[in-house]
Design an enzyme around this catalytic site. Sequence first.
Site, PDB file in Angstrom:
ATOM      1  N   HIS C  58      47.515  13.659  34.907  1.00  0.00           N
ATOM      2  CA  HIS C  58      47.902  13.752  36.356  1.00  0.00           C
ATOM      3  C   HIS C  58      49.445  14.223  36.866  1.00  0.00           C
ATOM      4  O   HIS C  58      49.016  14.435  38.321  1.00  0.00           O
ATOM      5  CB  HIS C  58      47.611  12.921  37.214  1.00  0.00           C
ATOM      6  CG  HIS C  58      45.525  11.901  37.074  1.00  0.00           C
ATOM      7  ND1 HIS C  58      44.894  13.082  37.208  1.00  0.00           N
ATOM      8  CD2 HIS C  58      45.737  11.130  36.733  1.00  0.00           C
ATOM      9  CE1 HIS C  58      44.143  12.359  37.300  1.00  0.00           C
ATOM     10  NE2 HIS C  58      44.632  10.807  36.598  1.00  0.00           N
ATOM     11  N   HIS C 220      39.632  13.136  38.301  1.00  0.00           N
ATOM     12  CA  HIS C 220      38.643  12.673  36.438  1.00  0.00           C
ATOM     13  C   HIS C 220      37.676  13.830  36.186  1.00  0.00           C
ATOM     14  O   HIS C 220      36.796  12.934  35.053  1.00  0.00           O
ATOM     15  CB  HIS C 220      38.920  11.463  36.348  1.00  0.00           C
ATOM     16  CG  HIS C 220      39.714  10.581  36.875  1.00  0.00           C
ATOM     17  ND1 HIS C 220      40.404   9.854  38.022  1.00  0.00           N
ATOM     18  CD2 HIS C 220      40.507   9.761  36.002  1.00  0.00           C
ATOM     19  CE1 HIS C 220      41.207   9.502  38.191  1.00  0.00           C
ATOM     20  NE2 HIS C 220      41.448   9.195  37.216  1.00  0.00           N
TER      21      HIS C 220
END
Lengths: 214, 214, 330, 330
Positions: C58, C220
């Site tokens: 991320h 995700h």
Amino acid sequence: MATLRNAGSGAIVSEIAAVIVENRAYLSEIDGRIGDGDHGVNMAKGFSRAAERLAGRETSLAEALDALGQVLMSEIGGSMGPLYGMMFIETAEAIEDAETIDVAKFASMLRAGLAGVESVGAAKVGDKTMLDALVPAVETAEAAAAEGKDFPEALAATKQAAIDGRERTRDLVAKIGRASRLGERSKGVLDAGATSCSLIVGALADGIAARLDR
Amino acid sequence: MATLRNAGSGAIVSEIAAVIVENRAYLSEIDGRIGDGDHGVNMAKGFSRAAERLAGRETSLAEALDALGQVLMSEIGGSMGPLYGMMFIETAEAIEDAETIDVAKFASMLRAGLAGVESVGAAKVGDKTMLDALVPAVETAEAAAAEGKDFPEALAATKQAAIDGRERTRDLVAKIGRASRLGERSKGVLDAGATSCSLIVGALADGIAARLDR
Amino acid sequence: MQRFVNNPDDIVDETVRGFVRAHAELVRLDPGNPRVVVSTAAPVEGKVGVVTGGGSGHEPAFIGYTGRNMVDAVAVGELFSSPTAKSFHDAIEASNGGAGVVVLYGNYAGDNMNVKMAQKLAAKAGIEVLTVVANDDVSSAPKDEREKRRGVAGEIFMWKVGGAKAASGASLAEVRDTAQKAIDACRSVGVGLAPCTLPAVGRPNFAIEPGKMEVGIGHHGEPGVAVEDLKPANEIADEMVRIVLDDHDLPAGTRVAVLVSGLGATPRNELYVLYDRIAAQIEARGLVLAKSYVGDYFTSLEMVGATLTVMALDEELEALLEVETACPGF
Amino acid sequence: MQRFVNNPDDIVDETVRGFVRAHAELVRLDPGNPRVVVSTAAPVEGKVGVVTGGGSGHEPAFIGYTGRNMVDAVAVGELFSSPTAKSFHDAIEASNGGAGVVVLYGNYAGDNMNVKMAQKLAAKAGIEVLTVVANDDVSSAPKDEREKRRGVAGEIFMWKVGGAKAASGASLAEVRDTAQKAIDACRSVGVGLAPCTLPAVGRPNFAIEPGKMEVGIGHHGEPGVAVEDLKPANEIADEMVRIVLDDHDLPAGTRVAVLVSGLGATPRNELYVLYDRIAAQIEARGLVLAKSYVGDYFTSLEMVGATLTVMALDEELEALLEVETACPGF
Ligand SMILES: Nc1ncnc2c1ncn2[C@@H]1O[C@H](COP(=O)(O)OP(=O)(O)O)[C@@H](O)[C@H]1O
Ligand SMILES: Nc1ncnc2c1ncn2[C@@H]1O[C@H](COP(=O)(O)OP(=O)(O)O)[C@@H](O)[C@H]1O
Ligand SMILES: [Mg+2]
Ligand SMILES: [Mg+2]
Ligand SMILES: [Mg+2]
Ligand SMILES: [Mg+2]
């Protein structure tokens, strides 16, 4: 009555690890359908690491299970680190002092493992998690012990119970974990954790069955 | 001797613009092979903008060419803004005061356009640029005028010279512009600017031919 | 897979190593745990420690928000996978200035478990730990089940506010309460246009058909609330604003902070195209744009897509958001 | 095309509008020309004006480097296409503080022509303009034809140094000379893993086969020096370092600044993976890493790939690089 010698049976854990590693891609693919697709990667990494540490060492089943639990617990993270970590640590503790393992001991070690999982996660049967494979396996093993079934039969029944439990997750709506956000849309797909759990229970049962002495 | 009336012939520029817009994708594709793939986009944007401004207006060829040049010059940028911008502005200036355009005037207006291009860019014939189409066109028109060829013949020859010049760029190594960094590897592909230039010269020649009065 | 990778199993270690190397003036590795990134300013004696952590992939989250007046220490997990309880605990230790530690993290099963266990370990070590669980992702659960919602880019505002509050010398409870207020004031939504691939897996772990988009997608790739035909940018922006503000319903005149983040493979110019429309829509609803962030702030590997976060400001939140910070993420 | 676009012809206008809206405290539009972005601090009376400009699609370049102690005004072109002479001229006017203006731009045919014409227009308006043409891209021409090389990410160092020098009150000639010194001290290389698409064209305008990579690729997809099999990240990093430093050959002990930029669709963690190896290689050659930048600084729409820029520092360049700036790009 057939039993397993705790000493020298650590190789069973390496067999469990091998099964997980073989199913790495499959487990990630299932997780990818309703989760984030890393279950196989996480599991394979942790289990193969533990297998490396055990390689060439002559260990008892208890020692090997504890080693696996410790690696998952302290090096893997994810949901699986703590869940399977506690499961294997508790399973190991339950047979620590046992010379041999019989049906009753087998049932109680699985029960201890389940308690380990529940000490971390808040899932219940039917939430579409690994518990949907583990709980029926535990209960089947306990029933077999109560009914005085012989060990090979008990092992086969336990393995089958985990597989059936895994299959039932297909029709369940996820109530916990990433997939729970999908509600109805989580139906129709196996749960990744239940799938890995049934593989683990199966490999454990097979490993024991192959080593029984009578 | 056939001539073109300057007044009222501005529509020729809209026809040139239409040809460029039609070839938008093709020109970008050629530019993409050895350049950055935007030639068709840049050209179509500028030419269609000019066409919009001219739409419905009754203009002379000189006025229309100047309008096109001004749009390219001040609103388009890239290499083409200044290069074609100066070309059309100078072309227009060369026929500003002409009642009618004959072969000689046609040749001199093309020559003026070439001078406009050369006032901005430093390219020479053989560098694999628009000049490889424009220069032979100019020279052919001048020869036709010198030989006293009639206008339709001169126009056809000029158009063909631009096409032949464009075709020759296939075997040239780029010496200027983005493609020049490719050296030998710039061979085997047409030059985008030469291609658009041959389309422009062709459309101009056709537009004039269709309006000749004798 | 057209990617810059060595052995996929090493990506996280290499990323963290390169990150610490590139930003050595701001961050360092925990000497005892290469999966813990610590601010070079931490621990600050008497200051409440601020910790976060989460799966990798991320970037710049989570590690990029380590720094002055921001997060003191970050626990780093595998790609898309929660850090270990041990790493969370080591991050707590590393940020402990004796005034307690607040862990500001996102609502995911793994993180919840590992933070809980780390909290127990810390308690044994005599460190008081309070937690705030981010749940700003509107699409991940209905409004009446907010506790089930995922934490996404709103965490950046939670960290910035929490970090500034801690730096102001506030108590552990005050920092926790203010960080909680910050995330409660945030609503986010994500839209995915193309999936991402875990290098160890080797192929996209979910699918988005060309011509389609996943509205409400998770960080995700968790499926969103709807798969729709890909629309023009302005219509997507309108839909994102609608989803966020319908859930938020803020009175006209409310001052807001907006964060538009790419998910990893979205070109910067497209983020500005989206933002231009989002800003216009937000103002059209009578809200006042006090502060905006547009860029890659919280990504999902090389996913194509974007997230929108809107935070409702009160005087305290706006002041804390204005506090100067020094961290690689901004 | 899985992208956030409205009418492809409007992308640049929408991008610039969103950009100015998001960063209103730092930048504004030229009232007379929506294709000119101006620092809110410009013009500064008596300061040399600093201008750049180029095609769009490279965000945060060029507009993102407008700000305090940086560039005063930026001329904005279409995607991958030089701005008009008029826009360059308007940028020159907007940045003119009466001490002359320096135009720091990249070496491309279109930009060369338009800047030259803008310079003429400015001269008529009585503004003295000097130019520096960046040519840091090693792969775009042999060493003995440096004047043919393209300008790429090294321009960021040129702008930062030039902007800081101008802010120091230096004369027009001094700013020009120092910016020239800065770009002369830079060498860059790009590697492409997947192509980019001009939305108006609709499909990639060049091809990179899966499993291959284009070494030396240009910022618009101009072919590089070699198409090779895609290698592990470390080997790519080694090759990038080799190409840059073989051309640069710097004495051991030289202090350098390094910039690793993604080309638009490269996830941030992979840039750190590359940087980790690049930094190690640079130090292995006896050079001293004084300053590093890792992120999306100069992109090419959604191209997958990365660029490496190494700048050799002397005392002046390092000091100017350290000057605090305020601009959206950093
Ligand atoms: N609280 C819980 N109790 C038991 N199992 C859980 C719980 N939360 C998640 N799981 C299991 O974790 C699995 C996903 O594991 P994994 O993908 O490795 O972690 P993550 O969800 O963090 O990516 C799910 O399939 C589910 O079976
Ligand atoms: N100095 C020059 N003189 C004449 N033509 C040039 C020159 N430089 C470039 N060109 C022409 O420009 C064309 C490319 O135009 P275009 O793609 O629109 O601009 P850019 O190269 O900026 O993308 C080349 O094919 C070449 O014919
Ligand atoms: Mg998972
Ligand atoms: Mg071009
Ligand atoms: Mg995960
Ligand atoms: Mg171009």
